[in-house]
Design a protein around this motif. Structure first.
Motif: not given
Ligand code: F6R
Length: 617
Positions: A587-592
């Motif tokens: 999820i943080p990779l997508q948000q980044l």
């Protein structure tokens, strides 16, 4: 690749509904768009280079007459550059028949030369214009009925197509056909419709007929007749789609990608919870799964195949299934499978993952496995898609329609389904006890509330800072080990496809074997470093990066000081069991990636050169 919408209705003006459908399909291609409608024995055409908004502007300036029948198209260029002359719909040279097409006619050059000899003129670079002229030729040469002319023309064509054909002479009739490109027919009291996928018609109907390869259909306002490849009339029961029109809309979000990232906790619940049996510590799939304990026990090896983001979940699936059921496996890029030696399939099961179920490379690999005598389990998000229909076994991920070109919730849904598959195989092969199954199911249920923190304002602030930094670099490396190596690949793919910043994913152990030469002040690393068997080694890798002045963006669990100390930007995630950590860390990779692309002003939902559903090899 290219989107088709067409309607033949009982009355009124269908253009707004057709444009609505076309906007839903814009993810399939967005270099030009067009629409055609019949009026008073002739055909009217509007086409524009650019997105559907450009076509809408053209229609505002130069309206079409109100019409109950229309065909429309959004294009992803194959033959000829984006230009008005190459935009669909295409007409024959006498402007009597109009056609929209998705796919590639492989022998179009020969057909074009033949038709030119017979006096036909061409005004575009496309294969589609050849097909519409061929239909017109057959109509003038013995096949007066449009359906007959279309069938005769298609017999001469090699390649992939989904087409809709309309003639000025018969404005209340559409002919549709498909071969290796998706096409659905929608049915309602108000009319009959055709489109490249179901979401494009959800505002009009939820009842669909899915065409098989070689089939054609004749659409009239009040009925649809379906014909097999031999031209014999056949009956088929319509399927009811359980997606809602709202799922295919942005619903107040600035981008589909953001909406779809935020839907992931619900995807977890929809894909998993009803299938998990807490009492037995097991997973129960629907009847399409089609395996008994005995058949699962007989499997000796699993081959996972897919493309792009789905390939990254395939890599994780291989690890998850091996971990819980001890079945050895391998993961292959589906487009490469064709070149692999034709060894005996034996007791090998092939798992093919595809969000759309229409990816040409993955379908080709599926058919090749089946030709070699193997069995295929499809893991797919779209009911009625080719993979869903042709695979021997099926698990549907219940993500709802994914519209953003960059796949997010479909990846998450696939990981969820793979976790369930690993439990089912582990239980059937007696590698997991009931209690272990119960614990794995409990962990999965407990995951959902833990995900909330990833959508908090504090998490958003951390992502924003890291994104502001990454938006300034031209290249970077994503590193992970074990379960996190496929995530490194996926994090890098997300960043490059929507921000256009060059990024590569590597197993962290590989860094010292070459990529370390790139590390410098301007070449950062995104490290996935949550607890588990790879933790200590990831810390060493981060130290090595920092020793070379490289900046580190690290994903670690909240409060992990050791990781925070090694990181210039620390993205905190909740602690979960190692096997479930990919569902959190993604999820943080997508948000980044999203925030970097936003900062750079990129076209997030429709990045350049990409189409969501890659229906050509
Ligand atoms: C990347 C992406 C693509 C798809 C790939 C396969 O964000 O969406 O890499 O994953 O084209 O598509 P499906 O899963 O539909 O087979």
């Amino acid at each position: 690749m290219c989107g088709i919408v067409a309607a033949v209705t009982t009355g009124g003006n269908v253009i707004p509904d057709v444009l609505h459908g076309l906007r839903t399909l814009e993810y399939r291609g967005y270099d030009s768009a067009g629409i055609a409608a019949p009026a008073e024995d002739s055909l009217h055409l509007r086409r524009q280079v650019g997105k559907i908004s450009a076509l809408e502007q053209e229609l505002a300036n130069n309206a079409l007459p109100d019409t109950p029948t229309a065909v429309a198209h959004t294009r992803w260029a194959t033959h000829g550059p984006p230009a008005t002359r190459n935009a669909h719909p295409h007409m024959d040279d006498e402007k009597k028949i109009v056609l929209v097409h998705n796919g590639i006619i492989e022998n179009y050059a020969e057909l074009r030369a033949d038709l030119q000899e017979r006096g036909h003129q061409f005004f575009s670079d496309t294969d589609t214009e050849v097909l519409v002229n061929l239909i017109a030729w057959h109509q003038k040469n013995g096949k007066e009925e449009l359906h007959d002319a279309v069938r005769a023309a298609l017999k001469e064509v090699h390649g992939a197509y989904a087409i809709v054909v309309l003639s000025a002479k018969t404005p209340d009739l559409l002919i549709v056909a498909r071969m290796d490109s998706p096409l659905v027919v929608g049915l309602s009291e108000e009319g009959s419709f055709a489109a490249s996928d179901m979401p494009a018609l959800l505002h009009l109907t939820r009842d669909f007929l899915v065409l098989e390869n070689g089939e054609t259909a004749v659409l009239r306002p009040k009925n649809v007749e379906l014909f097999n490849a031999e031209g014999v009339r056949i009956e088929r029961t319509a399927i009811r789609c359980d997606w809602t029109p709202e799922q295919a809309e942005k619903g107040g979000y600035p981008h589909f990608m953001l909406k779809e990232i935020e839907e992931q906790p619900d995807v977890l619940a929809r894909t998993a919870f009803d299938r998990c049996h807490d009492l037995t510590g097991d997973v129960h799939f629907e009847k399409e799964f089609g395996f008994t304990d005995a058949t699962i026990q007989s499997i000796q090896r699993i081959r996972f195949m897919a493309m792009g983001t789905s390939l990254h979940s395939a890599l994780l699936g291989q690890q998850m299934v091996a971990e819980l059921s001890a079945v050895p496996g391998e993961t292959l890029n589906a487009s490469e499978f064709l070149y692999s030696p034709n060894l005996e399939e034996g007791q090998t099961l092939t798992v093919i993952l595809s969000q759309s179920g229409e990816t040409a490379d993955s379908l080709r690999a599926m058919r090749e496995v089946q030709k070699r005598g193997g069995q295929v389990l499809g893991i797919c998000n779209v009911m009625g898609s080719t993979l869903a229909r042709e695979a021997d076994h099926l698990i549907l991920t219940h993500c709802g329609p994914e519209v953003g070109v960059a796949s997010t919730k479909a990846f998450f849904g696939q990981l969820t389904a793979l976790y369930l598959l690993a439990i089912r195989f582990g239980r059937a092969r007696e590698k997991l006890s009931k209690e272990q199954g119960q614990e794995l199911i409990h962990d999965l249920r407990a995951l959902r509330p833990k995900l909330d923190v990833l959508f908090s304002s504090e998490a958003a602030e951390r992502i924003q800072k890291a994104a502001d930094f990454l938006a300034q670099v031209s290249s970077c490396l994503f590193l992970g080990r074990g379960f996190h190596f496929p995530l490194a690949l996926e994090g890098a793919l997300k960043l490059k496809e929507i921000s256009y910043i060059h990024a590569e994913g590597y197993p962290a152990g590989e860094m010292k074997h070459g990529p370390i030469a790139l590390i410098s002040e301007d070449f950062p690393v995104v490290a996935i470093a949550t607890p588990g068997r790879t933790y200590e080694k990831m810390i060493s890798n981060m130290e090595e990066v920092r020793a070379r002045a490289g900046k580190v963006v690290a994903i670690g669990v909240a409060g992990d000081q050791r990781i925070a100390n090694q990181a210039d930007y620390f993205l905190a995630v909740p602690e979960v069991p190692e096997l479930l950590s990919p569902l959190v860390n993604i999820i943080p990779l997508q948000q980044l990636a999203y925030q970097v692309a936003l900062k750079l002003g990129r076209d997030i939902d429709q990045p350049r050169n990409l189409a969501k559903s890659v229906t050509v090899e």
